[in-house]
Motif scaffolding. Sequence first.
Motif, PDB file in Angstrom:
ATOM      1  N   THR A 104     -46.960  -3.959   0.045  1.00 63.28           N
ATOM      2  CA  THR A 104     -47.088  -4.723  -1.450  1.00 63.28           C
ATOM      3  C   THR A 104     -48.184  -3.705  -2.541  1.00 63.28           C
ATOM      4  OG1 THR A 104     -46.266  -6.524  -0.245  1.00 63.28           O
ATOM      5  CG2 THR A 104     -47.212  -7.167  -2.500  1.00 63.28           C
ATOM      6  N   GLU A 105     -49.101  -3.971  -1.999  1.00 63.17           N
ATOM      7  CA  GLU A 105     -49.669  -3.024  -2.873  1.00 63.17           C
ATOM      8  C   GLU A 105     -49.588  -1.815  -3.464  1.00 63.17           C
ATOM      9  OE1 GLU A 105     -52.004  -5.678  -5.178  1.00 63.17           O
ATOM     10  OE2 GLU A 105     -51.185  -6.715  -3.838  1.00 63.17           O
ATOM     11  N   LEU A 106     -48.671  -1.028  -3.010  1.00 65.05           N
ATOM     12  CA  LEU A 106     -48.324   0.351  -3.233  1.00 65.05           C
ATOM     13  C   LEU A 106     -47.091   0.155  -4.296  1.00 65.05           C
ATOM     14  CD1 LEU A 106     -48.336   3.706  -3.096  1.00 65.05           C
ATOM     15  CD2 LEU A 106     -45.847   2.585  -1.310  1.00 65.05           C
ATOM     16  N   LEU A 107     -46.719  -0.923  -4.461  1.00 64.72           N
ATOM     17  CA  LEU A 107     -45.093  -1.113  -5.444  1.00 64.72           C
ATOM     18  C   LEU A 107     -45.923  -2.240  -6.831  1.00 64.72           C
ATOM     19  CD1 LEU A 107     -42.802  -0.711  -6.655  1.00 64.72           C
ATOM     20  CD2 LEU A 107     -42.140  -2.683  -4.804  1.00 64.72           C
ATOM     21  N   ALA A 108     -46.941  -2.883  -6.740  1.00 63.19           N
ATOM     22  CA  ALA A 108     -47.927  -3.318  -7.485  1.00 63.19           C
ATOM     23  C   ALA A 108     -49.006  -2.044  -8.065  1.00 63.19           C
ATOM     24  CB  ALA A 108     -48.652  -4.320  -6.888  1.00 63.19           C
ATOM     25  N   ALA A 139     -41.908   5.795  -4.167  1.00 65.52           N
ATOM     26  CA  ALA A 139     -42.254   5.970  -2.673  1.00 65.52           C
ATOM     27  C   ALA A 139     -41.923   4.935  -1.787  1.00 65.52           C
ATOM     28  CB  ALA A 139     -43.799   5.753  -4.075  1.00 65.52           C
ATOM     29  N   LEU A 140     -41.741   3.529  -2.359  1.00 65.32           N
ATOM     30  CA  LEU A 140     -41.662   2.830  -1.353  1.00 65.32           C
ATOM     31  C   LEU A 140     -41.058   2.680   0.037  1.00 65.32           C
ATOM     32  CD1 LEU A 140     -43.131   0.108   0.070  1.00 65.32           C
ATOM     33  CD2 LEU A 140     -41.859  -1.245  -1.714  1.00 65.32           C
ATOM     34  N   PHE A 141     -40.225   3.359  -0.778  1.00 64.37           N
ATOM     35  CA  PHE A 141     -38.650   3.202  -0.019  1.00 64.37           C
ATOM     36  C   PHE A 141     -38.369   3.982   0.707  1.00 64.37           C
ATOM     37  CE2 PHE A 141     -34.983   5.238   0.265  1.00 64.37           C
ATOM     38  CZ  PHE A 141     -33.341   4.272   0.335  1.00 64.37           C
ATOM     39  N   LEU A 196     -35.917  -3.814   5.962  1.00 63.05           N
ATOM     40  CA  LEU A 196     -36.920  -3.224   4.674  1.00 63.05           C
ATOM     41  C   LEU A 196     -36.478  -2.797   3.537  1.00 63.05           C
ATOM     42  CD1 LEU A 196     -40.430  -1.947   7.033  1.00 63.05           C
ATOM     43  CD2 LEU A 196     -40.026  -4.496   6.542  1.00 63.05           C
ATOM     44  N   ALA A 197     -35.764  -1.792   4.021  1.00 63.65           N
ATOM     45  CA  ALA A 197     -35.005  -1.437   2.179  1.00 63.65           C
ATOM     46  C   ALA A 197     -34.745  -2.697   1.651  1.00 63.65           C
ATOM     47  CB  ALA A 197     -34.277  -0.484   2.648  1.00 63.65           C
ATOM     48  N   ALA A 198     -33.697  -3.668   2.642  1.00 58.67           N
ATOM     49  CA  ALA A 198     -33.241  -4.557   1.540  1.00 58.67           C
ATOM     50  C   ALA A 198     -33.755  -5.729   0.936  1.00 58.67           C
ATOM     51  CB  ALA A 198     -32.157  -5.628   3.170  1.00 58.67           C
ATOM     52  N   LEU A 199     -35.301  -6.201   1.210  1.00 58.47           N
ATOM     53  CA  LEU A 199     -36.019  -6.374   0.177  1.00 58.47           C
ATOM     54  C   LEU A 199     -36.328  -5.755  -1.267  1.00 58.47           C
ATOM     55  CD1 LEU A 199     -38.873  -7.149   3.073  1.00 58.47           C
ATOM     56  CD2 LEU A 199     -37.349  -8.416   1.974  1.00 58.47           C
ATOM     57  N   LEU A 200     -35.536  -4.945  -1.375  1.00 60.06           N
ATOM     58  CA  LEU A 200     -35.677  -3.960  -2.602  1.00 60.06           C
ATOM     59  C   LEU A 200     -34.938  -4.130  -3.805  1.00 60.06           C
ATOM     60  CD1 LEU A 200     -37.363  -0.657  -1.555  1.00 60.06           C
ATOM     61  CD2 LEU A 200     -38.623  -2.441  -1.591  1.00 60.06           C
ATOM     62  N   LEU A 201     -33.604  -4.966  -2.880  1.00 60.06           N
ATOM     63  CA  LEU A 201     -32.304  -4.778  -3.508  1.00 60.06           C
ATOM     64  C   LEU A 201     -32.460  -6.401  -4.166  1.00 60.06           C
ATOM     65  CD1 LEU A 201     -30.070  -2.626  -1.171  1.00 60.06           C
ATOM     66  CD2 LEU A 201     -31.649  -1.737  -2.883  1.00 60.06           C
ATOM     67  N   PRO A 210     -33.724  12.946   3.870  1.00 63.83           N
ATOM     68  CA  PRO A 210     -33.379  13.963   2.442  1.00 63.83           C
ATOM     69  C   PRO A 210     -32.165  14.025   1.551  1.00 63.83           C
ATOM     70  CG  PRO A 210     -34.790  14.959   5.000  1.00 63.83           C
ATOM     71  CD  PRO A 210     -33.905  13.966   5.612  1.00 63.83           C
ATOM     72  N   GLU A 211     -31.401  13.785   1.797  1.00 66.39           N
ATOM     73  CA  GLU A 211     -30.405  14.406   1.682  1.00 66.39           C
ATOM     74  C   GLU A 211     -29.927  12.781   0.678  1.00 66.39           C
ATOM     75  OE1 GLU A 211     -26.998  16.201  -0.432  1.00 66.39           O
ATOM     76  OE2 GLU A 211     -28.658  16.895   1.005  1.00 66.39           O
ATOM     77  N   LEU A 212     -30.349  11.673   1.062  1.00 70.27           N
ATOM     78  CA  LEU A 212     -29.792  10.807   0.936  1.00 70.27           C
ATOM     79  C   LEU A 212     -31.076  10.385  -0.471  1.00 70.27           C
ATOM     80  CD1 LEU A 212     -29.260   7.205   0.764  1.00 70.27           C
ATOM     81  CD2 LEU A 212     -30.963   6.841   2.112  1.00 70.27           C
ATOM     82  N   LEU A 213     -32.384  11.098  -0.060  1.00 70.80           N
ATOM     83  CA  LEU A 213     -33.382  10.512  -1.217  1.00 70.80           C
ATOM     84  C   LEU A 213     -32.576  11.349  -2.350  1.00 70.80           C
ATOM     85  CD1 LEU A 213     -36.497  10.730   0.515  1.00 70.80           C
ATOM     86  CD2 LEU A 213     -35.596   8.547  -0.612  1.00 70.80           C
TER      87      LEU A 213
END
Length: 415
Positions: free
Chosen positions: A173-177, A187-189, A242-247, A296-299
């Motif tokens: 959380t603090e990484l994104l904050a 970075a978080l994803f 976890l990724a779903a929390l970002l969308l 890697p390709e997704l990113l």
Amino acid sequence: MTVELLRNAVRPYAWGSRTTIPELLGRPVPSPHPEAELWMGAHPGDPSRVVGPDGTERSLIDIVATDPVSQLGTRCADQWGGKLPFLLKILAVEEPLSMQAHPSAAQAAEGYEREERAGIPRDAHHRNYPDPTAKPELVCALTEFHALAGFRDPHRTVELLRAIDTPGLTKYTELLAAQPDAAGLRALFTTWITLPQAALDDLLPAVLDACVLHVKEHGEFDTECRTVLGLGETHPRDAGVLAALLLNRLTLSAGEAIYLPAGNLHLYLHGTAVEILANSDNILRCGLTPKHVDVPELLRVVDFSSADMPVLCGEPESGFAVYRTDAPEFELSRVEWAGGDNAEVVLDGDGPEILLCTAGELLLCAEDGSKVELPKGDSVWLPASDPAIRVRSVGAEPAHLFRATAGTCSAKAHL
């Protein structure tokens, strides 16, 4: 008039419904197996069959290939190499699909050539680019339709993460904050989807427990937490949860649509919709699937810009609601008739069209006096060379028509 009915393929993916497509097509309910997609178009994997006046059927691919200029129009045929550039679908989503994104035209061309040089078979399970084309798509709800699409504003996501805070989550959380922008989201994803399985097995259950508590306490992010809990139940060890929390979490009403350009990370959750997309199979998956995930390709493909996801209602144009996008491959529009309304709409375009009736019954009339009935669930192919046709509702029930055209074609409609 060469307007001809289509016989369309049903795709029996496991996430599909056993009732939606059978009901639309007037078949017995429930079907023996899940039916997820109804395809209308000239996709090589399952092309529509065009039914001739004598009842014989021909592949739409073959018909277009025989005379692309007549079928597609000169401009469309030239731009897309004599091939129909779009595919129209009915989606019947009973269970969530995989989380995924699609490449841009440049990314697809480069990736395709790279994998061709590497000698990867086009049907290999680990192939990312089976064709060299982009795959933008637009989905328009027929029923209440639930989806995750695009990255939420990171400031808002920080609020969500703090609302479900657990000791193991705090550092993320603090990484994104500390960097609430596209770079912080990347970075978080990246951190989450590359977590070692042991670390994920520690973090994810704690996050799900925190979501349960948030729901019990009627917290502000109830819908988001319920969505993550549902995904966690079916994919208990998957970083995609976890990724779903970002969308962005979206609920579309009938007639509302979202456009998913290149790089948009998305996941369809539940509901029935009409989807139009470029005629491509290029998918980069993030998770929530047993299929191949190439991180890697997704990113390289994902767009980490963030905002509320625009919801399209269709711009009024001469009786149609037109869903305008920047996709050159397609354009989708719809028209609705109230019960007992028999007003005519005239279709006059210079490109290929597929018409789909999703409610009621329609009558298509040509200048030469010929007519074609189009009941619910049926669709027709209109070649570019056809003259204008008139469409009206018949009967007392409300009627709905969807119209798919190539985006490069200056199709017009008027009452």
